[in-house]
Design an enzyme around this catalytic site. Structure first.
Site, mmCIF file in Angstrom:
data_model
loop_
_atom_site.group_PDB
_atom_site.id
_atom_site.type_symbol
_atom_site.label_atom_id
_atom_site.label_comp_id
_atom_site.label_asym_id
_atom_site.label_seq_id
_atom_site.Cartn_x
_atom_site.Cartn_y
_atom_site.Cartn_z
ATOM 1 N N ASP A 139 0.804 -1.216 0.000
ATOM 2 C CA ASP A 139 0.000 0.000 0.000
ATOM 3 C C ASP A 139 0.838 1.266 0.000
ATOM 4 O OD1 ASP A 139 -2.278 -1.560 0.088
ATOM 5 O OD2 ASP A 139 -2.305 -1.590 2.278
ATOM 6 N N THR A 142 1.509 22.834 -23.118
ATOM 7 C CA THR A 142 0.223 22.560 -23.748
ATOM 8 C C THR A 142 -0.757 21.940 -22.762
ATOM 9 O OG1 THR A 142 1.371 22.185 -25.830
ATOM 10 C CG2 THR A 142 -0.898 21.401 -25.677
ATOM 11 N N ASP A 167 -1.694 12.239 29.322
ATOM 12 C CA ASP A 167 -1.699 11.582 28.024
ATOM 13 C C ASP A 167 -2.975 11.890 27.246
ATOM 14 O OD1 ASP A 167 -0.318 9.650 26.234
ATOM 15 O OD2 ASP A 167 -2.171 8.519 26.522
ATOM 16 N N ASP A 185 4.570 22.085 -17.728
ATOM 17 C CA ASP A 185 4.393 21.742 -19.127
ATOM 18 C C ASP A 185 3.665 22.920 -19.783
ATOM 19 O OD1 ASP A 185 4.208 20.117 -21.498
ATOM 20 O OD2 ASP A 185 2.114 19.812 -20.987
#
Length: 752
Positions: free
Chosen positions: A70, A452, A732, A450
């Site tokens: 995964d 186009t 905690d 890029d």
């Protein structure tokens, strides 16, 4: 999410997408070899199988497909498990293509390797097979999460009625979620990865359960399992990209034989064969054109926004689309070695050469979990044994230390911030594929675009029309649209669109026909009407002034089309790919974040210079996919680079860049190769995504500092006896709550 668990997954689709994206290239790995099956592939060597001495030195190569990966950390765990085996010379996993390549000495068999893979919690498959898809209903695939959630809701309701009953339900929920994770932790420990994220989660949940914090333990397990399922879905979706890439190459072809055209499998074609491809079809192989003249859409390979005319003898790439006439070509590529195959191989190389960044929690757990367990044990044993202190007192303090060391707040801190940021990004129309990509965005200092379809619209449009008397603009447009009506050529569509926008109705022309590779012609009022590029006009048609006008347009990277009636030029049409409406605003927003921008394109020099000049950015033009990949690698060595693209030819560069970003309307291959997708297609979303990632990075640092700071304070107070178990529990749970609330602030992020 920042975890990886494998105990449910068996997906092995055709391609992959990485979750950990590093900005520094890793060059020591060799490219993945596509082998036929689990058996050795030494028979493929041109000089035959190696000698016994050479085989001992090099080892025989074996290949498997691996189901159940995964994220890239899964690949690292498989490599660790296999490399521990005696007789294994090397083991390398390609997460993108789910392929494991191993070199073995004669003393070890492939079956032993398969046993090690299975013991680590993954499924080895023959190299050419694919893992069976999951046909189970959705409720069965998410059964573990749904039952855990149901038990937690029942426990929350039960606490109000009966505290013991509610606590029992939370305990049951914790055990339900903990058992498969603990089983996987045990498998990985036996395979050489004892302090994995599964081990950390097992210790955290068990410690909280032992100290009665059952609700908190169940919540941590629920978040963990949800993160694993999301990563599994993302990996499965990403691996569909190779299927889309390979779909560009037809499975069948028309082979030219002595008896005419014979349909054959494209995989049976070899160099020297001759094939025919009709308009609208794609080339199944690389080849040399045998037809005198034809136009091809090569945007999938070069990024060229307009169809390109090719003459007899010119080389053509697989995947190119035939635009106007049926063509014949001589095959030049061997099976499995055409242009699309090489792009796929570049994607594998880009994946392999990237150094995955280990997730923070994964790195931290390598020493934090064993250190805290050892510290708690020493606190329990040393004072009574060395100093003769009271056992009950120090067991109590050791348990308090174990609870303080329980990494629940740390485990939640990163995924909570990431989940909030991903939700905020989705609201902004930006899809970010996981926490690693989100983290990488914060480090980006250079953005390569890029041209186009990314900075430009990707379609030619009429930019200028010069009409020569006695003709009028409306007349020229209607005649051109009349000739091009029904054509699928991009230039033809641009002229028809321009006429429609002007509210003009094209006339019906007689004797219309296509001039292969040249243009269109027809009859109007008894005269020949011709629409073509200037090169295809009869000699002497253009005057010196008209030729000068054409030269001026070409210097501005415009594509020219001439309309002629008889021997007179009616009009000159200039067409070009236009900037997106938000391109300038997007570049300005990125500069405000101190990010350098440049353009990498396969288009020709003049077109690239025009677009880059309008935006005020640097550029590199005429780049093939391998050139673009090399440029991305070069730029990546100078800093953290993000690449923005939308085409298949961008896929290798998107994978190789520190962060790959695809336009939402781009090809499936580009979308699946990227870490980030702009669903709304707005370039201004790039700056929003980077600002969000930087805010998330700061939020994670705050969360980690908060969690560790509280633990450090209560570590001291617990060891000195100032605080007991109940304050340790409060510390905690309080740290977990504070970390979660801080992460939720990211949900309020707004676009700039």
């Amino acid at each position: 999410m920042g975890h990886c668990c494998h105990h449910h997954h068996s997906k092995a689709n055709a391609a992959g997408h990485r979750h950990d994206a590093g900005c520094a290239p890793r060059t020591e790995q060799a490219p993945c070899c596509a082998a036929p099956a689990v058996a050795t592939d030494d028979a493929d060597r041109p000089d035959g199988p190696p000698s016994d001495e050479e085989d001992d030195r090099r080892g025989s190569r074996h290949h498997w497909r691996i189901a159940g990966m995964d994220c890239p950390s899964c690949a690292a765990k498989i490599e660790t498990a296999v490399r521990r085996l005696p007789g294994v010379l090397s083991a390398e996993v390609r997460f993108a293509t789910e392929r494991l390549q191993v070199r073995l000495t004669p003393e070890i068999t492939p079956a032993t390797v398969e046993q090690a893979i299975t013991a680590a919690g993954f499924t080895p498959l023959p190299a050419r097979t694919t893992a069976p898809g999951s046909g189970a209903p959705w409720w069965r695939r998410y059964r573990d999460i749904l039952l855990l959630l149901a038990l937690m809701l029942a426990g929350a309701a039960g606490v109000r009625l009966s505290a013991p009953a509610g606590s029992a339900l939370f305990t049951l929920a914790t055990l339900w979620g903990l058992v498969p994770i603990a089983r996987q932790a045990w498998r990985l420990a036996r395979s050489g990865s004892p302090f994995s994220i599964e081990t950390l989660m097992t210790v955290a949940a068990t410690g909280a359960l032992f100290l009665g914090e059952t609700a908190e333990a169940a919540m941590v397990l629920l978040l963990f399992m949800m993160g694993e399922k999301l990563e599994s879905l993302a990996a499965s979706r990403a691996r569909q990209g190779v299927k889309a890439l390979m779909a560009l190459v037809p499975d069948r072809a028309l082979k030219v034989t002595a008896n005419g055209l014979e349909p054959v499998d494209a995989g049976r074609l070899g160099p020297g064969d001759e094939i025919e491809v009709h308009p609208g079809g794609r080339l199944p192989v690389d080849g040399v054109l045998l037809t005198p003249l034809a136009a091809f859409d090569e945007s999938t390979v070069t990024g060229e926004s307009l169809p390109v005319e090719r003459k007899e003898g010119e080389r053509l790439a697989a995947g190119s689309l035939v635009v106007d006439v049926a063509v014949r070509l001589r095959v030049t590529s061997a099976p499995g070695d055409n242009t699309v195959d090489r792009i796929l191989h570049l994607m594998e190389q880009a994946e392999a050469s990237r150094a995955p960044i280990a997730r923070f929690i994964e790195r931290f757990s390598r020493w934090y979990t064993p250190a805290m367990m050892l510290a708690a044990l020493l606190v329990i044993l040393l004072p009574p044994l060395v100093l003769g202190a009271d056992w009950q007192t120090w067991i109590y303090r050791g348990l308090a230390l174990l609870l303080i060391g329980c990494p629940c707040a740390l485990v939640i801190s990163t995924p909570a911030a990431v989940a909030s940021a991903l939700a905020a990004a989705t609201r902004l129309g930006v899809l970010i594929k996981g926490g690693a990509a989100l983290e990488q965005l914060a480090r980006v200092d250079t953005l390569a675009f890029d041209k186009t379809g990314t900075l430009t619209r990707g379609q030619p449009a009429l930019t200028a029309l010069t009409v020569y008397p006695p003709y009028r603009r409306e007349q020229a447009l209607t005649l051109a649209a009349g000739l091009e009506a029904g054509s699928h050529h991009p230039l033809a569509r641009a002229l028809v669109t321009a006429a429609e926008q002007a509210g003009l109705t094209p006339p019906t022309l007689s004797h219309r026909r296509t001039l292969p590779g040249a243009g269109m012609e027809g009859d109007w009022q008894g005269q020949r009407l011709l629409l073509c590029t200037p090169e295809h006009l009869p000699t002497g048609t253009l005057s010196e002034g008209q030729q000068a006008t054409i030269d001026q347009f070409r210097q501005r990277a415009q594509t020219l089309v001439v309309l002629a009636l008889g021997t007179r030029v009616v009009a000159l049409f200039a067409l070009a790919d236009q900037l997106r409406e938000d391109a300038e605003a997007g570049i300005r927003a990125l500069r405000a974040l101190n990010i350098d921008c440049l353009m990498l394109t396969g288009d020709h020099q003049q077109a690239a210079a025009r677009v880059a000049g309008e935006l005020g950015i640097g550029y590199r033009a005429g780049l093939k996919p391998e050139d673009k990949l090399a440029e991305v690698e070069r730029l990546g060595r100078k800093g953290c680079l993000a690449m923005v693209g939308d085409g298949i030819n961008d896929a290798p560069a998107l994978r190789r860049a520190g962060v790959g970003i695809a336009m939402g309307q781009g090809t499936d291959v580009a979308l699946d190769s990227a870490d980030v997708a702009l669903g709304h297609n707005r370039l201004t979303g790039l700056a929003d995504a980077i600002r969000l990632s930087r805010a998330t990075h700061a939020n994670i640092r705050q969360n980690v500092t908060l969690a560790l700071g509280l633990k450090a304070i209560f570590l001291i107070t617990s060891l000195t006896g100032l605080t007991g178990l109940w304050l340790a529990v409060l510390a905690d749970t309080g740290a977990t709550a504070l970390v979660t609330l801080n992460a939720l602030r990211l949900l309020r992020f707004r676009a700039g």
